[in-house]
Structures are given as structure tokens and as C-alpha cells.
Design a protein around this motif. Structure first.
Motif, PDB file in Angstrom:
ATOM      1  N   HIS A  31     -56.056 -76.656 -57.537  1.00 24.05           N
ATOM      2  CA  HIS A  31     -56.877 -75.496 -57.919  1.00 24.05           C
ATOM      3  C   HIS A  31     -56.126 -74.666 -58.956  1.00 24.05           C
ATOM      4  O   HIS A  31     -54.984 -74.979 -59.295  1.00 24.05           O
ATOM      5  CB  HIS A  31     -57.248 -74.646 -56.692  1.00 24.05           C
ATOM      6  N   ILE A  32     -56.787 -73.636 -59.475  1.00 22.24           N
ATOM      7  CA  ILE A  32     -56.270 -72.808 -60.590  1.00 22.24           C
ATOM      8  C   ILE A  32     -55.933 -73.724 -61.773  1.00 22.24           C
ATOM      9  O   ILE A  32     -54.829 -73.706 -62.320  1.00 22.24           O
ATOM     10  CB  ILE A  32     -55.057 -71.946 -60.177  1.00 22.24           C
ATOM     11  N   LEU A  33     -56.911 -74.530 -62.157  1.00 21.20           N
ATOM     12  CA  LEU A  33     -56.691 -75.515 -63.213  1.00 21.20           C
ATOM     13  C   LEU A  33     -57.056 -74.995 -64.599  1.00 21.20           C
ATOM     14  O   LEU A  33     -56.708 -75.632 -65.600  1.00 21.20           O
ATOM     15  CB  LEU A  33     -57.493 -76.781 -62.912  1.00 21.20           C
ATOM     16  N   THR A  34     -57.736 -73.855 -64.681  1.00 21.95           N
ATOM     17  CA  THR A  34     -58.198 -73.364 -65.983  1.00 21.95           C
ATOM     18  C   THR A  34     -57.053 -72.940 -66.878  1.00 21.95           C
ATOM     19  O   THR A  34     -57.110 -73.117 -68.091  1.00 21.95           O
ATOM     20  CB  THR A  34     -59.157 -72.179 -65.802  1.00 21.95           C
ATOM     21  N   LYS A  35     -55.996 -72.416 -66.302  1.00 23.57           N
ATOM     22  CA  LYS A  35     -54.864 -71.962 -67.123  1.00 23.57           C
ATOM     23  C   LYS A  35     -53.889 -73.086 -67.480  1.00 23.57           C
ATOM     24  O   LYS A  35     -53.027 -72.896 -68.312  1.00 23.57           O
ATOM     25  CB  LYS A  35     -54.109 -70.827 -66.420  1.00 23.57           C
ATOM     26  N   LYS A  36     -54.045 -74.227 -66.856  1.00 23.19           N
ATOM     27  CA  LYS A  36     -53.173 -75.360 -67.149  1.00 23.19           C
ATOM     28  C   LYS A  36     -53.748 -76.169 -68.305  1.00 23.19           C
ATOM     29  O   LYS A  36     -54.956 -76.373 -68.393  1.00 23.19           O
ATOM     30  CB  LYS A  36     -53.018 -76.243 -65.910  1.00 23.19           C
ATOM     31  N   SER A  37     -52.869 -76.650 -69.156  1.00 25.62           N
ATOM     32  CA  SER A  37     -53.317 -77.401 -70.328  1.00 25.62           C
ATOM     33  C   SER A  37     -53.834 -78.779 -69.915  1.00 25.62           C
ATOM     34  O   SER A  37     -53.482 -79.303 -68.859  1.00 25.62           O
ATOM     35  CB  SER A  37     -52.173 -77.568 -71.324  1.00 25.62           C
ATOM     36  N   THR A  38     -54.646 -79.355 -70.775  1.00 21.41           N
ATOM     37  CA  THR A  38     -55.212 -80.689 -70.516  1.00 21.41           C
ATOM     38  C   THR A  38     -54.104 -81.725 -70.395  1.00 21.41           C
ATOM     39  O   THR A  38     -54.162 -82.600 -69.531  1.00 21.41           O
ATOM     40  CB  THR A  38     -56.163 -81.075 -71.663  1.00 21.41           C
ATOM     41  N   LYS A  39     -53.095 -81.607 -71.237  1.00 26.82           N
ATOM     42  CA  LYS A  39     -51.974 -82.546 -71.199  1.00 26.82           C
ATOM     43  C   LYS A  39     -51.224 -82.457 -69.868  1.00 26.82           C
ATOM     44  O   LYS A  39     -50.859 -83.479 -69.273  1.00 26.82           O
ATOM     45  CB  LYS A  39     -51.014 -82.238 -72.346  1.00 26.82           C
ATOM     46  N   ARG A  40     -51.017 -81.241 -69.408  1.00 25.51           N
ATOM     47  CA  ARG A  40     -50.317 -81.029 -68.135  1.00 25.51           C
ATOM     48  C   ARG A  40     -51.102 -81.613 -66.971  1.00 25.51           C
ATOM     49  O   ARG A  40     -50.536 -82.300 -66.104  1.00 25.51           O
ATOM     50  CB  ARG A  40     -50.094 -79.537 -67.937  1.00 25.51           C
ATOM     51  N   LYS A  41     -52.421 -81.376 -66.945  1.00 25.63           N
ATOM     52  CA  LYS A  41     -53.266 -81.912 -65.880  1.00 25.63           C
ATOM     53  C   LYS A  41     -53.310 -83.440 -65.914  1.00 25.63           C
ATOM     54  O   LYS A  41     -53.304 -84.091 -64.866  1.00 25.63           O
ATOM     55  CB  LYS A  41     -54.679 -81.338 -65.988  1.00 25.63           C
ATOM     56  N   ARG A  42     -53.342 -83.997 -67.110  1.00 24.06           N
ATOM     57  CA  ARG A  42     -53.361 -85.451 -67.264  1.00 24.06           C
ATOM     58  C   ARG A  42     -52.063 -86.064 -66.740  1.00 24.06           C
ATOM     59  O   ARG A  42     -52.079 -87.100 -66.068  1.00 24.06           O
ATOM     60  CB  ARG A  42     -53.574 -85.803 -68.733  1.00 24.06           C
ATOM     61  N   ASN A  43     -50.942 -85.431 -67.033  1.00 25.44           N
ATOM     62  CA  ASN A  43     -49.645 -85.942 -66.568  1.00 25.44           C
ATOM     63  C   ASN A  43     -49.481 -85.810 -65.054  1.00 25.44           C
ATOM     64  O   ASN A  43     -48.749 -86.595 -64.442  1.00 25.44           O
ATOM     65  CB  ASN A  43     -48.501 -85.220 -67.288  1.00 25.44           C
ATOM     66  N   LEU A  44     -50.169 -84.855 -64.448  1.00 25.76           N
ATOM     67  CA  LEU A  44     -50.101 -84.690 -62.998  1.00 25.76           C
ATOM     68  C   LEU A  44     -50.847 -85.790 -62.255  1.00 25.76           C
ATOM     69  O   LEU A  44     -50.624 -86.003 -61.064  1.00 25.76           O
ATOM     70  CB  LEU A  44     -50.668 -83.327 -62.597  1.00 25.76           C
ATOM     71  N   ARG A  45     -51.743 -86.501 -62.946  1.00 28.99           N
ATOM     72  CA  ARG A  45     -52.467 -87.615 -62.323  1.00 28.99           C
ATOM     73  C   ARG A  45     -51.556 -88.797 -62.029  1.00 28.99           C
ATOM     74  O   ARG A  45     -51.816 -89.572 -61.120  1.00 28.99           O
ATOM     75  CB  ARG A  45     -53.580 -88.105 -63.251  1.00 28.99           C
ATOM     76  N   ALA A  46     -50.497 -88.943 -62.808  1.00 28.46           N
ATOM     77  CA  ALA A  46     -49.607 -90.103 -62.688  1.00 28.46           C
ATOM     78  C   ALA A  46     -48.843 -90.072 -61.363  1.00 28.46           C
ATOM     79  O   ALA A  46     -48.721 -89.030 -60.722  1.00 28.46           O
ATOM     80  CB  ALA A  46     -48.627 -90.123 -63.848  1.00 28.46           C
ATOM     81  N   THR A  47     -48.330 -91.209 -60.965  1.00 30.88           N
ATOM     82  CA  THR A  47     -47.573 -91.323 -59.729  1.00 30.88           C
ATOM     83  C   THR A  47     -46.239 -90.599 -59.855  1.00 30.88           C
ATOM     84  O   THR A  47     -45.586 -90.659 -60.890  1.00 30.88           O
ATOM     85  CB  THR A  47     -47.316 -92.810 -59.410  1.00 30.88           C
ATOM     86  N   ASN A  48     -45.868 -89.926 -58.783  1.00 24.95           N
ATOM     87  CA  ASN A  48     -44.597 -89.220 -58.712  1.00 24.95           C
ATOM     88  C   ASN A  48     -43.670 -90.036 -57.823  1.00 24.95           C
ATOM     89  O   ASN A  48     -44.076 -90.481 -56.749  1.00 24.95           O
ATOM     90  CB  ASN A  48     -44.835 -87.831 -58.113  1.00 24.95           C
ATOM     91  N   HIS A  49     -42.445 -90.283 -58.264  1.00 24.23           N
ATOM     92  CA  HIS A  49     -41.481 -91.034 -57.458  1.00 24.23           C
ATOM     93  C   HIS A  49     -40.515 -90.065 -56.804  1.00 24.23           C
ATOM     94  O   HIS A  49     -40.074 -89.107 -57.429  1.00 24.23           O
ATOM     95  CB  HIS A  49     -40.737 -92.043 -58.320  1.00 24.23           C
ATOM     96  N   VAL A  50     -40.186 -90.339 -55.543  1.00 21.25           N
ATOM     97  CA  VAL A  50     -39.281 -89.478 -54.785  1.00 21.25           C
ATOM     98  C   VAL A  50     -37.865 -89.664 -55.332  1.00 21.25           C
ATOM     99  O   VAL A  50     -37.419 -90.789 -55.568  1.00 21.25           O
ATOM    100  CB  VAL A  50     -39.353 -89.827 -53.287  1.00 21.25           C
ATOM    101  N   LYS A  51     -37.158 -88.560 -55.527  1.00 21.06           N
ATOM    102  CA  LYS A  51     -35.788 -88.595 -56.038  1.00 21.06           C
ATOM    103  C   LYS A  51     -34.867 -89.269 -55.025  1.00 21.06           C
ATOM    104  O   LYS A  51     -35.120 -89.276 -53.816  1.00 21.06           O
ATOM    105  CB  LYS A  51     -35.297 -87.171 -56.308  1.00 21.06           C
ATOM    106  N   ALA A  52     -33.783 -89.825 -55.509  1.00 24.12           N
ATOM    107  CA  ALA A  52     -32.835 -90.550 -54.658  1.00 24.12           C
ATOM    108  C   ALA A  52     -32.241 -89.659 -53.572  1.00 24.12           C
ATOM    109  O   ALA A  52     -32.014 -90.101 -52.441  1.00 24.12           O
ATOM    110  CB  ALA A  52     -31.727 -91.142 -55.514  1.00 24.12           C
ATOM    111  N   CYS A  53     -32.031 -88.375 -53.888  1.00 24.23           N
ATOM    112  CA  CYS A  53     -31.440 -87.455 -52.911  1.00 24.23           C
ATOM    113  C   CYS A  53     -32.397 -87.132 -51.767  1.00 24.23           C
ATOM    114  O   CYS A  53     -31.957 -86.737 -50.683  1.00 24.23           O
ATOM    115  CB  CYS A  53     -30.976 -86.175 -53.597  1.00 24.23           C
ATOM    116  N   ASP A  54     -33.704 -87.310 -51.969  1.00 24.79           N
ATOM    117  CA  ASP A  54     -34.702 -87.021 -50.930  1.00 24.79           C
ATOM    118  C   ASP A  54     -35.167 -88.264 -50.184  1.00 24.79           C
ATOM    119  O   ASP A  54     -35.872 -88.155 -49.172  1.00 24.79           O
ATOM    120  CB  ASP A  54     -35.919 -86.335 -51.547  1.00 24.79           C
ATOM    121  N   THR A  55     -34.788 -89.425 -50.654  1.00 23.48           N
ATOM    122  CA  THR A  55     -35.281 -90.683 -50.078  1.00 23.48           C
ATOM    123  C   THR A  55     -34.871 -90.845 -48.616  1.00 23.48           C
ATOM    124  O   THR A  55     -35.661 -91.314 -47.801  1.00 23.48           O
ATOM    125  CB  THR A  55     -34.765 -91.885 -50.898  1.00 23.48           C
ATOM    126  N   LYS A  56     -33.665 -90.442 -48.271  1.00 26.72           N
ATOM    127  CA  LYS A  56     -33.180 -90.593 -46.898  1.00 26.72           C
ATOM    128  C   LYS A  56     -34.038 -89.797 -45.921  1.00 26.72           C
ATOM    129  O   LYS A  56     -34.383 -90.272 -44.842  1.00 26.72           O
ATOM    130  CB  LYS A  56     -31.732 -90.138 -46.815  1.00 26.72           C
TER     131      LYS A  56
END
Length: 65
Positions: A31-56
Motif C-alpha cells: 500500500h501507499i504506492l502512489t508516491k513510489k516510482s514505477t521503477k521502484r515498484k517494478r523492482n519490488l516484484r522481483a524475488t528477494n534472496h535472504v542474506k547469508a547472515c540471516d539464513t541460519k
């Protein structure tokens, strides 16, 4: 020895890849997507990988994944 319970909240948010890493969705895209740029919203669609320090920690919440 009893079975370990899976954290159900974590099970809905994370998936394990073939290489043993964890993937998840991005935050800040519901939500609150109106202030976010189209590029930012598009990049948020992609898969996020968990960092190595959080994997455990994630692996501990998902013992049978």
C-alpha cells in the motif's frame, strides 16, 4: 525425541531454492504506492534472496524445508 514445530508465518514467506538458499518476496509493496516510482515498484516484484547472515535463523524456523 519429539518433532520440531515449523514456524507457520515463516513457512508462508520463504521458499528454499535448489542450491539451499532461501527466497522471499519484497517488503513495502502492498500500500501507499502512489508516491513510489514505477521503477521502484517494478523492482519490488522481483524475488528477494535472504542474506547469508540471516539464513541460519530462517533455517531454524523451517526445520523440514
Amino acid at each position: 525425541m519429539p518433532k520440531i514445530k515449523t514456524n507457520r508465518a515463516a513457512a508462508k514467506r520463504f521458499r528454499k531454492t535448489a542450491s539451499g538458499k532461501f527466497k522471499a518476496g519484497h517488503a513495502f509493496k502492498s500500500h501507499i504506492l502512489t508516491k513510489k516510482s514505477t521503477k521502484r515498484k517494478r523492482n519490488l516484484r522481483a524475488t528477494n534472496h535472504v542474506k547469508a547472515c540471516d539464513t541460519k535463523g530462517v533455517a531454524r524456523m523451517l526445520p523440514y524445508l
